[in-house]
Design an enzyme around this catalytic site. Structure first.
Site, short mmCIF file in Angstrom:
data_model
loop_
_atom_site.label_atom_id
_atom_site.label_comp_id
_atom_site.label_asym_id
_atom_site.label_seq_id
_atom_site.Cartn_x
_atom_site.Cartn_y
_atom_site.Cartn_z
N CYS A 144 -4.79 -8.91 -19.54
CA CYS A 144 -4.93 -9.99 -18.98
C CYS A 144 -6.24 -10.94 -18.99
O CYS A 144 -6.35 -12.16 -18.60
CB CYS A 144 -5.53 -9.69 -17.30
N HIS A 197 -7.55 -15.84 -13.82
CA HIS A 197 -6.44 -14.89 -13.69
C HIS A 197 -6.06 -14.53 -12.42
O HIS A 197 -6.95 -14.45 -11.52
CB HIS A 197 -7.03 -13.75 -14.56
N ASN A 216 0.74 -10.49 -10.71
CA ASN A 216 0.20 -10.42 -11.81
C ASN A 216 1.06 -10.26 -13.14
O ASN A 216 1.63 -9.44 -13.46
CB ASN A 216 -0.79 -9.23 -12.08
C1 LIG Z 1 -4.44 -1.86 -6.20
C2 LIG Z 1 -5.04 -2.21 -4.66
C3 LIG Z 1 -4.26 -3.32 -3.89
C4 LIG Z 1 -5.25 -0.99 -3.78
O1 LIG Z 1 -5.65 -1.48 -2.46
P1 LIG Z 1 -6.76 -0.40 -2.14
O2 LIG Z 1 -7.30 -0.72 -0.73
O3 LIG Z 1 -7.86 0.18 -3.05
O4 LIG Z 1 -5.95 0.95 -1.57
P2 LIG Z 1 -5.90 2.37 -1.93
O5 LIG Z 1 -5.23 2.59 -3.29
O6 LIG Z 1 -7.15 3.03 -1.59
O7 LIG Z 1 -4.86 2.90 -0.78
C5 LIG Z 1 -4.89 2.82 0.63
C6 LIG Z 1 -3.68 3.51 1.16
O8 LIG Z 1 -2.61 2.61 0.99
C7 LIG Z 1 -1.71 3.43 0.46
N1 LIG Z 1 -0.77 2.33 -0.65
C8 LIG Z 1 -0.93 2.51 -1.70
N2 LIG Z 1 -0.41 1.38 -2.17
C9 LIG Z 1 0.44 1.17 -1.21
C10 LIG Z 1 1.70 0.37 -1.21
N3 LIG Z 1 2.01 -0.34 -2.25
N4 LIG Z 1 2.18 -0.01 0.08
C11 LIG Z 1 1.76 0.68 1.37
N5 LIG Z 1 0.92 1.58 1.08
C12 LIG Z 1 0.16 1.90 -0.13
C13 LIG Z 1 -2.48 4.40 -0.17
O9 LIG Z 1 -1.44 5.57 -0.23
C14 LIG Z 1 -3.28 4.75 0.81
O10 LIG Z 1 -3.16 5.52 1.82
P3 LIG Z 1 -3.98 6.77 2.37
O11 LIG Z 1 -5.16 5.95 2.98
O12 LIG Z 1 -3.10 7.19 3.59
O13 LIG Z 1 -4.34 7.46 1.43
C15 LIG Z 1 -6.61 -2.84 -5.06
O14 LIG Z 1 -7.32 -1.56 -5.31
C16 LIG Z 1 -6.81 -3.55 -6.21
O15 LIG Z 1 -5.96 -4.64 -6.11
N6 LIG Z 1 -7.47 -3.32 -7.15
C17 LIG Z 1 -7.34 -4.08 -8.38
C18 LIG Z 1 -6.38 -3.88 -9.31
C19 LIG Z 1 -6.23 -4.90 -10.38
O16 LIG Z 1 -6.61 -6.02 -10.26
N7 LIG Z 1 -5.53 -4.56 -11.55
C20 LIG Z 1 -5.46 -5.55 -12.49
C21 LIG Z 1 -6.66 -6.02 -13.31
S1 LIG Z 1 -6.11 -6.49 -14.63
#
Ligand SMILES: CC(C)(COP(=O)(O)OP(=O)(O)OC[C@H]1O[C@@H](n2cnc3c(N)ncnc32)[C@H](O)[C@@H]1OP(=O)(O)O)[C@@H](O)C(=O)NCCC(=O)NCCS
Length: 351
Positions: A113, A278, A308
């Site tokens: 990215c 980005h 993304n």
């Molecule tokens: C990925 C991202 C959206 C996840 O959000 P988060 O708030 O950290 O969520 P978590 O992974 O902790 O999950 C929270 C809950 O949602 C659930 N969950 C995860 N993905 C899910 C989805 N697609 N739909 C529904 N529920 C989901 C999880 O299982 C978890 O449930 P639990 O609390 O019962 O265990 C966030 O961390 C993010 O955007 N990070 C940056 C990623 C990024 O930018 N990557 C590219 C970099 S170049």
């Protein structure tokens, strides 16, 4: 010393938009969860048989038309992708061949990215050294190949068969990652110029200690052979992502880099016309925007429509802004990005 200017842009996304509701057909997710956490409403996926170079060619053709140039006018290609057509060779030479300009030097870069930032530095070096005058930069991704579901027919609405529990479990395991990425390509044509334009400053960083925050565990030439039979069952082709840590990384490192660069150039955010960030997650960008006190209209977003698209993201956004007339000659614009590696930073570009 010559600088560089953007003289043409184009982008291409494959197939119809795939909504969050469509993703919910193959795993347990919802429009509400995805939109609240990421700002994404839809994305596109490359169909089977379509690689990053194919989408790159479509975007490049549109950029050439926009620049009023023919492919033979390009004297250097820089191609950025983390999802190449082959493990090797890279896709840059393929793109050149498909554009009908075999022989033109074609460089592959893999900064995920953050590719556009590294690309700007390469373009600057090429024009300053006189090695090239008209450079085609393409960022393209075919993430569809690493998605954790096999039921593409159900996802695309071509079948309403019930998924097996195993199919659903496998997709669910990677749902936090899978909802974020989409496919597409952006192409930008830069030309050497004596005008006051080009790279005006940069803060660029790489830190391989954090490579496993986002990486593909399967494949790779540290094992013999480089692909193991058990990798398939383990879904080792699906990237593993520590989303929380990456989020934290982005919201601490990117504002820091931007502040350092502005300070070095004796500028404040007011001196920057457009912030081109980005698009990994709307919440990350909102955080950066608030932290740098950037007015909403100065940091345009398009993540809602594309998700993304990794190396494709900034080129696609630049194409939209270029065609909309938002990017104007003489502006000072800042690009910001963070990608797997981890690579991150920001650049000031005089337009
Ligand atoms: C990925 C991202 C959206 C996840 O959000 P988060 O708030 O950290 O969520 P978590 O992974 O902790 O999950 C929270 C809950 O949602 C659930 N969950 C995860 N993905 C899910 C989805 N697609 N739909 C529904 N529920 C989901 C999880 O299982 C978890 O449930 P639990 O609390 O019962 O265990 C966030 O961390 C993010 O955007 N990070 C940056 C990623 C990024 O930018 N990557 C590219 C970099 S170049």
């Amino acid at each position: 010393m010559p600088g560089f200017e953007l003289i043409g842009s184009g982008h291409y996304v494959p197939g119809p938009p795939i909504t969050n509701a469509a993703l919910a057909r193959v795993m347990d997710t919802s429009d509400e969860w995805i939109y609240q956490r990421s700002g994404i409403r839809q994305r596109h996926f490359a169909p089977e048989g379509v690689g990053a170079s194919d989408m790159g060619v479509e975007a490049a053709k549109r950029a050439l038309e926009n620049a009023n140039l023919e492919a033979k006018d390009v004297d250097y290609i820089v191609f950025a992708t983390m999802t190449p057509d082959y493990i090797f060779p890279g896709s840059a030479a393929l793109l050149g061949a498909k554009l009908g300009i075999p022989g033109v030097p074609a460089l592959d870069i893999r900064q995920q990215c953050a590719a556009m930032l590294f690309g700007l530095q390469i373009i600057d070096g090429l024009v300053q050294s006189g090695a090239a005058k008209t450079i085609l930069f393409v960022g393209a991704e075919a993430h569809a190949g690493f998605m954790p579901w096999t039921a593409w027919d159900v996802l695309m609405g071509e079948s309403d068969r019930e998924l097996t529990q195993e199919e659903r479990d496998k997709a669910n395991e990677h749902r936090a990652l899978a909802v974020l990425f989409g496919d597409g390509a952006g192409a930008l044509i830069f030309r050497a110029t004596e005008r006051d334009a080009g790279l005006r400053g940069m803060k660029l960083y790489s830190d391989g200690r954090f490579a496993e925050l986002l990486y593909v565990p399967g494949g790779g030439f540290r094992t013999r052979p480089y692909w193991k039979e058990h990798h398939y069952g383990e879904q080792a082709y699906v990237p593993r992502m520590d989303g929380r840590e990456l989020f934290r990384f982005a919201v601490t490192k990117l504002p820091r880099a931007a502040k350092d660069l502005l300070k070095e150039k004796d500028l404040t955010g007011d001196g920057v016309d457009v912030f081109i960030a980005h698009q990994a997650n709307l919440r990350i960008n909102e955080y950066i925007r608030d932290h740098l006190k950037v007015p909403r209209e100065k940091m345009p977003m398009n993540i809602d429509r594309f998700g993304n698209t990794s190396a494709g993201t900034i080129p696609i956004l630049v194409d939209e802004l270029h065609r909309a007339g938002t990017l104007k000659k003489g502006q000072l614009n800042m690009m910001l990005a963070l990608g797997a590696g981890v690579h991150w930073g920001c650049a000031l570009v005089r337009w």
